[in-house]
Motif scaffolding. Sequence first.
Motif, short mmCIF file in Angstrom:
data_model
loop_
_atom_site.label_atom_id
_atom_site.label_comp_id
_atom_site.label_asym_id
_atom_site.label_seq_id
_atom_site.Cartn_x
_atom_site.Cartn_y
_atom_site.Cartn_z
N UNK A 57 39.31 49.14 48.15
CA UNK A 57 38.60 49.31 49.43
C UNK A 57 39.29 50.27 50.41
N UNK A 58 40.63 50.29 50.35
CA UNK A 58 41.41 51.07 51.35
C UNK A 58 41.77 52.46 50.81
N UNK A 59 41.72 52.63 49.49
CA UNK A 59 42.14 53.87 48.80
C UNK A 59 43.45 54.43 49.37
N UNK A 60 44.54 53.68 49.21
CA UNK A 60 45.83 54.14 49.76
C UNK A 60 46.38 55.37 49.03
N UNK A 61 47.24 56.11 49.74
CA UNK A 61 47.92 57.27 49.13
C UNK A 61 49.19 56.83 48.41
N UNK A 62 49.67 55.63 48.73
CA UNK A 62 50.83 55.06 48.04
C UNK A 62 50.79 53.55 48.25
N UNK A 63 51.48 52.84 47.36
CA UNK A 63 51.49 51.39 47.46
C UNK A 63 52.92 50.88 47.30
N UNK A 64 53.32 49.97 48.19
CA UNK A 64 54.60 49.28 48.05
C UNK A 64 54.26 47.92 47.45
N UNK A 65 54.84 47.61 46.29
CA UNK A 65 54.39 46.46 45.52
C UNK A 65 55.57 45.62 45.07
N UNK A 66 55.56 44.35 45.47
CA UNK A 66 56.62 43.45 45.01
C UNK A 66 56.36 43.14 43.53
N UNK A 67 57.43 43.12 42.72
CA UNK A 67 57.23 42.85 41.30
C UNK A 67 56.92 41.37 41.08
N UNK A 68 57.66 40.49 41.79
CA UNK A 68 57.48 39.05 41.60
C UNK A 68 56.45 38.52 42.58
N UNK A 69 55.28 38.16 42.05
CA UNK A 69 54.26 37.54 42.92
C UNK A 69 53.63 36.37 42.19
N UNK A 70 53.14 35.39 42.98
CA UNK A 70 52.67 34.15 42.37
C UNK A 70 51.51 34.30 41.38
N UNK A 71 50.50 35.10 41.69
CA UNK A 71 49.34 35.14 40.79
C UNK A 71 49.46 36.20 39.70
N UNK A 72 49.42 37.46 40.12
CA UNK A 72 49.49 38.57 39.16
C UNK A 72 50.69 39.40 39.60
N UNK A 73 51.67 39.58 38.70
CA UNK A 73 52.88 40.29 39.15
C UNK A 73 52.64 41.79 39.28
N UNK A 74 53.63 42.47 39.87
CA UNK A 74 53.51 43.89 40.17
C UNK A 74 53.16 44.73 38.95
N UNK A 75 53.77 44.36 37.80
CA UNK A 75 53.50 45.12 36.57
C UNK A 75 52.04 44.96 36.16
N UNK A 76 51.53 43.73 36.32
CA UNK A 76 50.13 43.46 35.98
C UNK A 76 49.19 44.25 36.88
N UNK A 77 49.55 44.32 38.16
CA UNK A 77 48.74 45.08 39.13
C UNK A 77 48.70 46.55 38.71
N UNK A 78 49.90 47.09 38.39
CA UNK A 78 49.99 48.51 38.01
C UNK A 78 49.12 48.78 36.77
N UNK A 79 49.23 47.86 35.79
CA UNK A 79 48.48 48.03 34.54
C UNK A 79 46.97 48.09 34.82
N UNK A 80 46.49 47.17 35.65
CA UNK A 80 45.04 47.14 35.95
C UNK A 80 44.60 48.36 36.73
N UNK A 81 45.47 48.80 37.67
CA UNK A 81 45.14 50.00 38.44
C UNK A 81 44.97 51.19 37.51
N UNK A 82 45.96 51.36 36.60
CA UNK A 82 45.94 52.51 35.71
C UNK A 82 44.75 52.44 34.74
#
Length: 242
Positions: A57-82
Amino acid sequence: MAHTTSALTRPDGSPVRVAVVDDEQMLTDLLSMALRMEGWDVKTAASGLEALTLARDFTPDAMVLDIMMPDLDGMGVLQRLRQSGNEVPVLFLTAKDAVGDRVAGLTAGGDDYVTKPFSLEEVVARLRALMRRAGTALSAEAEPILRVADLSLNEDSHEVMRGDEEIELTATEFELLRFLMRNQRRVVSKAQILDRVWNYDFGGRSSVVELYISYLRKKIDAGKDPLIHTVRGVGYMVKAPQ
């Protein structure tokens, strides 16, 4: 805080957009404040799934992402984005003991990481470099160089020169000098310096600032016109000799 040196903007001149994702509220607040001081547009999320919605929704130019998160971790987020074709550059926040081959391997894809605790100034600098490399942001100057009189500091290569002489600085000295130079001719207090240059959970004493200012002076000002000035009772300032 206006940075006359090299403010980053989107190619159309609008502010760059950064998404900050961490489940620690204090940390997202601190980071958002530091990034807004750069004149950037910042939105935050507290979980991996929120991060995916924010990216869409926001279409950011960069993202600061914590690796350890309760639901979906940072690596999972990156994978889905890509997988969805989103190439937004990501700066990971990671605990010291979690920096393994996984994280090192991911940075080969053009992303980056900082280990907690980190300085806010370092996060800002890494994000600037990520967005410049990805071409999502343009700098008012082609070269990421800060200058005061004959002193120059390259934010990407970390080279510092006074005249023709290269000056070797430790990581903390570099961050301190960068913060002073980005605020040239503006007095910054010890509290502001501690806030931006030292790690966010460093319950710092102002004496450490005085100590590092003295280290910097020995390396930069010794035998030359001084550029680092003490403003009694207020703080410090970098400015060219009159």
